[in-house]
Design a protein around this motif. Structure first.
Motif, PDB file in Angstrom:
ATOM      1  N   GLN A 277       0.828  -1.200   0.000  1.00 31.58           N
ATOM      2  CA  GLN A 277       0.000   0.000   0.000  1.00 31.58           C
ATOM      3  C   GLN A 277       0.865   1.255   0.000  1.00 31.58           C
ATOM      4  OE1 GLN A 277      -3.648   0.129   2.467  1.00 31.58           O
ATOM      5  NE2 GLN A 277      -3.080  -1.937   3.133  1.00 31.58           N
ATOM      6  N   ALA A 278       1.923   1.236   0.814  1.00 33.44           N
ATOM      7  CA  ALA A 278       2.828   2.381   0.841  1.00 33.44           C
ATOM      8  C   ALA A 278       3.522   2.557  -0.507  1.00 33.44           C
ATOM      9  CB  ALA A 278       3.848   2.206   1.965  1.00 33.44           C
ATOM     10  N   LEU A 279       3.967   1.464  -1.095  1.00 37.95           N
ATOM     11  CA  LEU A 279       4.650   1.537  -2.394  1.00 37.95           C
ATOM     12  C   LEU A 279       3.720   2.010  -3.501  1.00 37.95           C
ATOM     13  CD1 LEU A 279       6.638  -1.819  -2.174  1.00 37.95           C
ATOM     14  CD2 LEU A 279       7.639   0.472  -2.124  1.00 37.95           C
ATOM     15  N   SER A 280       2.450   1.613  -3.440  1.00 45.03           N
ATOM     16  CA  SER A 280       1.505   1.952  -4.514  1.00 45.03           C
ATOM     17  C   SER A 280       1.198   3.440  -4.574  1.00 45.03           C
ATOM     18  CB  SER A 280       0.208   1.157  -4.345  1.00 45.03           C
ATOM     19  OG  SER A 280      -0.515   1.590  -3.201  1.00 45.03           O
ATOM     20  N   ARG A 281       1.539   4.178  -3.508  1.00 47.29           N
ATOM     21  CA  ARG A 281       1.294   5.620  -3.512  1.00 47.29           C
ATOM     22  C   ARG A 281       2.444   6.398  -4.142  1.00 47.29           C
ATOM     23  NH1 ARG A 281      -1.294   4.140   1.507  1.00 47.29           N
ATOM     24  NH2 ARG A 281       0.658   4.368   2.699  1.00 47.29           N
ATOM     25  N   PRO A 285       6.657   2.804 -12.407  1.00 46.94           N
ATOM     26  CA  PRO A 285       7.381   2.906 -13.682  1.00 46.94           C
ATOM     27  C   PRO A 285       6.569   2.510 -14.908  1.00 46.94           C
ATOM     28  CG  PRO A 285       8.052   0.933 -12.499  1.00 46.94           C
ATOM     29  CD  PRO A 285       7.147   1.674 -11.580  1.00 46.94           C
ATOM     30  N   SER A 286       5.444   1.808 -14.717  1.00 46.35           N
ATOM     31  CA  SER A 286       4.658   1.385 -15.883  1.00 46.35           C
ATOM     32  C   SER A 286       3.245   1.038 -15.459  1.00 46.35           C
ATOM     33  CB  SER A 286       5.308   0.171 -16.565  1.00 46.35           C
ATOM     34  OG  SER A 286       4.996  -1.019 -15.861  1.00 46.35           O
ATOM     35  N   ARG A 287       2.412   0.726 -16.444  1.00 48.59           N
ATOM     36  CA  ARG A 287       1.027   0.353 -16.186  1.00 48.59           C
ATOM     37  C   ARG A 287       0.828  -1.150 -16.205  1.00 48.59           C
ATOM     38  NH1 ARG A 287      -1.595   1.819 -20.823  1.00 48.59           N
ATOM     39  NH2 ARG A 287      -3.616   1.731 -19.802  1.00 48.59           N
ATOM     40  N   THR A 288       1.859  -1.932 -16.449  1.00 53.48           N
ATOM     41  CA  THR A 288       1.702  -3.338 -16.794  1.00 53.48           C
ATOM     42  C   THR A 288       1.579  -4.253 -15.581  1.00 53.48           C
ATOM     43  OG1 THR A 288       4.081  -3.757 -16.857  1.00 53.48           O
ATOM     44  CG2 THR A 288       3.042  -2.963 -18.890  1.00 53.48           C
ATOM     45  N   LEU A 289       1.275  -5.540 -15.858  1.00 51.48           N
ATOM     46  CA  LEU A 289       1.155  -6.543 -14.815  1.00 51.48           C
ATOM     47  C   LEU A 289       2.522  -6.851 -14.219  1.00 51.48           C
ATOM     48  CD1 LEU A 289      -0.877  -9.887 -15.223  1.00 51.48           C
ATOM     49  CD2 LEU A 289       1.100  -9.676 -13.747  1.00 51.48           C
ATOM     50  N   CYS A 290       3.520  -7.020 -15.056  1.00 50.18           N
ATOM     51  CA  CYS A 290       4.820  -7.481 -14.562  1.00 50.18           C
ATOM     52  C   CYS A 290       5.490  -6.452 -13.674  1.00 50.18           C
ATOM     53  CB  CYS A 290       5.728  -7.810 -15.749  1.00 50.18           C
ATOM     54  SG  CYS A 290       7.344  -8.461 -15.268  1.00 50.18           S
ATOM     55  N   CYS A 291       5.590  -5.232 -14.129  1.00 56.31           N
ATOM     56  CA  CYS A 291       6.445  -4.261 -13.448  1.00 56.31           C
ATOM     57  C   CYS A 291       5.719  -3.002 -13.004  1.00 56.31           C
ATOM     58  CB  CYS A 291       7.603  -3.857 -14.354  1.00 56.31           C
ATOM     59  SG  CYS A 291       8.628  -5.243 -14.870  1.00 56.31           S
ATOM     60  N   GLY A 292       4.397  -2.970 -13.088  1.00 60.88           N
ATOM     61  CA  GLY A 292       3.714  -1.713 -12.833  1.00 60.88           C
ATOM     62  C   GLY A 292       2.403  -1.815 -12.086  1.00 60.88           C
ATOM     63  N   ASN A 293       1.556  -0.832 -12.347  1.00 59.59           N
ATOM     64  CA  ASN A 293       0.319  -0.651 -11.598  1.00 59.59           C
ATOM     65  C   ASN A 293      -0.637  -1.825 -11.715  1.00 59.59           C
ATOM     66  OD1 ASN A 293      -1.776   0.775 -10.184  1.00 59.59           O
ATOM     67  ND2 ASN A 293      -2.689   1.257 -12.162  1.00 59.59           N
ATOM     68  N   ALA A 294      -0.769  -2.416 -12.906  1.00 60.77           N
ATOM     69  CA  ALA A 294      -1.689  -3.552 -13.057  1.00 60.77           C
ATOM     70  C   ALA A 294      -1.277  -4.707 -12.152  1.00 60.77           C
ATOM     71  CB  ALA A 294      -1.740  -4.010 -14.518  1.00 60.77           C
ATOM     72  N   GLY A 295       0.024  -4.911 -11.979  1.00 62.53           N
ATOM     73  CA  GLY A 295       0.482  -5.972 -11.086  1.00 62.53           C
ATOM     74  C   GLY A 295       0.066  -5.729  -9.649  1.00 62.53           C
ATOM     75  N   PHE A 296       0.243  -4.490  -9.171  1.00 60.08           N
ATOM     76  CA  PHE A 296      -0.208  -4.153  -7.819  1.00 60.08           C
ATOM     77  C   PHE A 296      -1.703  -4.435  -7.671  1.00 60.08           C
ATOM     78  CE2 PHE A 296       3.818  -2.142  -7.488  1.00 60.08           C
ATOM     79  CZ  PHE A 296       4.043  -1.783  -6.182  1.00 60.08           C
ATOM     80  N   ALA A 316      -7.715  -2.163  -5.394  1.00 60.62           N
ATOM     81  CA  ALA A 316      -7.560  -2.692  -6.753  1.00 60.62           C
ATOM     82  C   ALA A 316      -8.129  -1.752  -7.801  1.00 60.62           C
ATOM     83  CB  ALA A 316      -8.235  -4.054  -6.862  1.00 60.62           C
ATOM     84  N   THR A 317      -8.951  -0.809  -7.401  1.00 60.20           N
ATOM     85  CA  THR A 317      -9.535   0.126  -8.358  1.00 60.20           C
ATOM     86  C   THR A 317      -8.845   1.489  -8.348  1.00 60.20           C
ATOM     87  OG1 THR A 317     -11.181   0.877  -6.747  1.00 60.20           O
ATOM     88  CG2 THR A 317     -11.799  -0.963  -8.150  1.00 60.20           C
ATOM     89  N   ARG A 318      -7.911   1.681  -7.427  1.00 64.15           N
ATOM     90  CA  ARG A 318      -7.278   2.990  -7.291  1.00 64.15           C
ATOM     91  C   ARG A 318      -6.283   3.230  -8.417  1.00 64.15           C
ATOM     92  NH1 ARG A 318      -4.480   3.989  -1.672  1.00 64.15           N
ATOM     93  NH2 ARG A 318      -2.773   2.810  -2.628  1.00 64.15           N
ATOM     94  N   GLU A 319      -6.408   4.369  -9.067  1.00 56.67           N
ATOM     95  CA  GLU A 319      -5.480   4.721 -10.130  1.00 56.67           C
ATOM     96  C   GLU A 319      -4.132   5.118  -9.532  1.00 56.67           C
ATOM     97  OE1 GLU A 319      -5.865   4.306 -13.181  1.00 56.67           O
ATOM     98  OE2 GLU A 319      -8.016   4.082 -13.489  1.00 56.67           O
ATOM     99  N   ALA A 320      -3.109   5.081 -10.355  1.00 57.19           N
ATOM    100  CA  ALA A 320      -1.748   5.342  -9.892  1.00 57.19           C
ATOM    101  C   ALA A 320      -1.185   6.589 -10.552  1.00 57.19           C
ATOM    102  CB  ALA A 320      -0.860   4.145 -10.214  1.00 57.19           C
ATOM    103  N   ARG A 321      -0.068   7.026 -10.015  1.00 53.62           N
ATOM    104  CA  ARG A 321       0.727   8.075 -10.655  1.00 53.62           C
ATOM    105  C   ARG A 321       1.957   7.407 -11.261  1.00 53.62           C
ATOM    106  NH1 ARG A 321       2.781  12.197  -6.954  1.00 53.62           N
ATOM    107  NH2 ARG A 321       3.203  10.407  -5.609  1.00 53.62           N
TER     108      ARG A 321
END
Length: 371
Positions: A277-281, A285-296, A316-321
């Protein structure tokens, strides 16, 4: 102060249905075939959609038949044989294709024999490319079409991975990958999966040794969060994603609890999820499953599916920066492209019906949340 990229570009995003039904949009990676980067990812998602009762055109399954035939008619990649990269993907898709009535059991057994040969001579042990991933793939097949594994039971490679994990736990907590794809946590998931299927025996003492090894790799932050560097003992956290570091550990611990119902795994998973949760704020680096927001967000969905707690759905629905270097339009693949992002959107609508890949029997048929 730099401007952040938009968190979403829905007007240009292609839907999951579009990505699956238009074969020109299927990922193709001849160097790194498999569910993670190749056409197998599109095929796997198509089977998941069909299992969930969603309409998948017959032309998609016809294309899967052709591609399986092509794969098995070529020399193939036996250097890699993990859950996401290498020849195990062909065997997994062949298992689903047998169940769907697309191909024969003989063809699926041919695909499995190629995996068995690769495992017998391969030295890689991780989930992404090696032994742990092959066993997770075979465990998924065992839940889909167990007859495929009839000729060569996976007990011997399971014992081998158990020995590898024992040696990993003896190493000092530095220089060792910690996460799901290449690390210690992924190996623990694979061995727990083998134990749940009766392919090996796991004692309470051995399980505690694994947990202790994961604890030694963790870092307590000043704010109380528990995080795992990408490499144990590193001064910086490094990449933090589905495949590496804290999110990968969280996913592994959730899956271990799902398999065993051992409270220690869930308690530890909650620590990792707090760190996530702390990291997701932070900037991702990306939107993807492997290395980014979709994975979180996929992992927060897993937390909801495993625990039944609704609070994880909001995360799971929160958008990222995103960092300024994030790609506006990623590749096509499941791990590093549009497919994994679009699959997340569908999973949000029915998280209990659509699983994550690479989790053995849980990827074949999602289990009910713990009570």
């Amino acid at each position: 102060m730099p401007m952040h990229r938009p968190t979403s570009s829905r007007t240009t995003e292609r839907s999951l249905a579009t990505l699956i039904t238009h074969q020109r949009l299927w990922p193709s990676n001849r160097r790194y075939p498999g569910i993670g980067h190749g056409w197998h990812g599109s095929a796997w998602v198509a089977f998941k959609l069909a299992d969930a009762g969603l309409l998948v055109p017959g032309t998609v399954f016809e294309a899967i038949d052709r591609r399986l035939t092509d794969d098995l008619g070529s020399a193939g990649d036996t250097e890699h044989f993990g859950a996401f990269l290498g020849c195990t993907a062909t065997a997994v898709i062949a298992g689903y294709a047998v169940r769907q009535g697309i191909v024969s059991r003989a063809l699926a057994r041919q695909a499995y024999r190629r995996v068995a040969d690769a495992v017998a001579c391969g030295q890689t042990w991780d989930v992404q490319m090696g032994l742990a991933g092959a066993l997770l793939g075979l465990a998924e097949i065992s839940a889909v079409e167990p007859s495929v594994l009839r000729d060569v039971p996976p007990t011997r490679p399971a014992a081998r991975l158990l020995a590898v994990l024992d040696e990993l736990c003896k190493l000092p907590p530095r220089g060792l990958p910690t996460g799901m794809a290449h690390g210690l946590a992924g190996a623990v998931v694979a061995v727990e999966t083998c134990g749940a299927l009766g392919w090996c025996r796991i004692s309470t003492t051995v399980r505690q040794r694994w947990i202790d090894a994961l604890v030694r790799c963790a870092v307590a932050m000043p704010d109380g969060a528990v995080l795992w560097p990408m490499m144990a003992g590193a001064r910086s956290l490094g990449r933090q994603s589905w495949c590496a570091g804290t999110p990968g550990v969280a996913l592994a611990l959730l899956q271990c609890f799902r398999l065993t119902r051992e409270p220690a795994y869930l308690d530890f998973a909650r620590c990792a999820l707090d760190g996530m949760q702390a990291l997701s704020r932070k900037l991702l680096p990306s939107r993807t499953l492997c290395c980014g927001n979709a994975g979180f967000r996929h992992i927060f969905l897993e937390a909801h599916c495993v625990t039944g707690e609704p609070g994880w759905l909001s995360l799971a629905t929160r958008e990222a920066r995103y960092s300024p270097t994030a790609r506006r339009r990623p590749r096509l693949s499941l791990l590093q492209g549009e497919l994994g992002i679009a699959y997340l959107m569908e999973r949000r609508r029915q998280p209990h019906a659509l699983p994550l890949p690479g989790l053995g029997p849980s990827s074949a048929s999602p289990s009910a949340p713990a009570r």
